[in-house]
Scaffold this active site. Structure first.
Site, PDB file in Angstrom:
ATOM      1  N   GLU A   1       0.845  -1.184   0.000  1.00  0.00           N
ATOM      2  CA  GLU A   1       0.000   0.000   0.000  1.00  0.00           C
ATOM      3  C   GLU A   1       0.887   1.243   0.000  1.00  0.00           C
ATOM      4  O   GLU A   1       1.957   1.264   0.597  1.00  0.00           O
ATOM      5  CB  GLU A   1      -0.880   0.002   1.254  1.00  0.00           C
TER       6      GLU A   1
ATOM      7  N   LYS B   1      -9.633   1.522  -2.520  1.00  0.00           N
ATOM      8  CA  LYS B   1      -9.823   0.950  -1.184  1.00  0.00           C
ATOM      9  C   LYS B   1     -11.247   1.197  -0.693  1.00  0.00           C
ATOM     10  O   LYS B   1     -11.711   2.336  -0.631  1.00  0.00           O
ATOM     11  CB  LYS B   1      -8.804   1.578  -0.235  1.00  0.00           C
TER      12      LYS B   1
ATOM     13  N   CYS C   1      -5.071  -3.240   2.679  1.00  0.00           N
ATOM     14  CA  CYS C   1      -4.821  -2.996   4.105  1.00  0.00           C
ATOM     15  C   CYS C   1      -6.057  -3.209   4.987  1.00  0.00           C
ATOM     16  O   CYS C   1      -6.411  -4.339   5.294  1.00  0.00           O
ATOM     17  CB  CYS C   1      -4.219  -1.610   4.282  1.00  0.00           C
TER      18      CYS C   1
END
Length: 276
Positions: A41, A114, A155
């Protein structure tokens, strides 16, 4: 068998320096015989100073690290899964935390924004508010790669198993979880959550991570992992920057899913009855 490379980085606040580091890491991945490389990330910029970071966050067409990844991929014939980049959103108002799949000709095959943003106050005084700067994504993404069908996540997504169920239902056999985990949450949950996602999906999990003390003052947990569909850790990179390698065996997926056919036994979740 498909050989994959995992890049563990300590990304800083200078995109030019980060692009140079990425060039070197992807070169090592290609020299090591990888068909596809995975990066963490925020591969292009990691900076919690919002004002300073804003000067470096640009659109896709202007982003130096994305251009570098595409050029290096084409030079080496190497597929690259860029864990994510901080980019200006198409509306120009905020940013997106966007992952990319780049093929061996340098073309972008898939994009993923994300879905779950990290807004939390941690013991010890750390406070994070991703939603103050970033727009959340609105779709899950699966794409074909030389190693198999890839489900893209980033993440904090790791904590939401419904996303991984949707990806495996869509045929994902590999789950990418690029991350910049904090040390406290990494020590508590990193290994167990990644192994759980692999076991639940009967899929390979590849988690390229940030590691070390960064120029913006934060410290990340590292320990990039590759986990097989049985939940066994086949690569743990520990701390520090580097490039690791693992062999992805598609036959292992069939073997594990035959032993524990949970995917075939999935049912729609019924309405929850609250007993009096």
């Amino acid at each position: 068998m498909t050989r994959v490379a995992v890049v563990q980085s300590c990304t800083g606040i200078d995109p030019a320096a980060n692009a140079d580091a990425l060039t070197a890491a992807l070169g090592r991945a290609a020299d090591g015989g990888a068909a596809i490389a995975f990066t963490p990330e925020m591969t292009g910029l990691l900076d919690r100073d919002r004002a300073r970071a804003a000067a470096c966050i640009v659109g896709e067409d202007e982003d130096r690290v994305l251009a570098t990844a595409r050029e290096v991929a084409a030079r080496h014939g190497l597929w690259v899964q860029i864990g994510s980049l901080a980019l200006r959103a198409e509306d120009g108002a905020r940013s997106v935390n966007r992952g990319f799949l780049i093929d061996g000709a340098g073309a972008i095959r898939a994009r993923y924004d994300k879905l779950h943003l990290f807004d939390v106050d941690l013991p010890g005084g750390e406070s994070w508010r991703e939603s103050s700067s970033y727009l959340a994504g609105e779709r899950a993404v699966v794409a074909e790669t030389p190693a198999g069908r890839l489900g893209m996540t980033i993440c904090y997504d790791l904590r939401f198993p419904d996303l991984y169920r949707a990806l495996s239902d869509a045929g994902a056999t590999i789950l990418a979880v690029p991350a910049a985990f904090t040390v406290p949450t990494g020590e508590a949950h990193w290994h167990v959550l990644l192994r759980a996602r692999a076991i639940e999906a009967g899929a390979w999990v590849i988690a390229a991570a940030q590691s070390g003390r960064h120029a913006d003052g934060r410290t990340t947990y590292g320990r990039s992992l590759v986990v097989d569909p049985w939940g066994e850790v086949v690569l743990d990179m520990g701390e520090g920057e580097g490039v690791g390698f693992a062999e992805i065996d598609a036959a292992r997926i069939d073997e594990v899913r035959a032993r524990v056919p949970a995917l075939r036994h999935r049912r729609p979740i019924p309405r929850v009855e609250i007993a009096a």
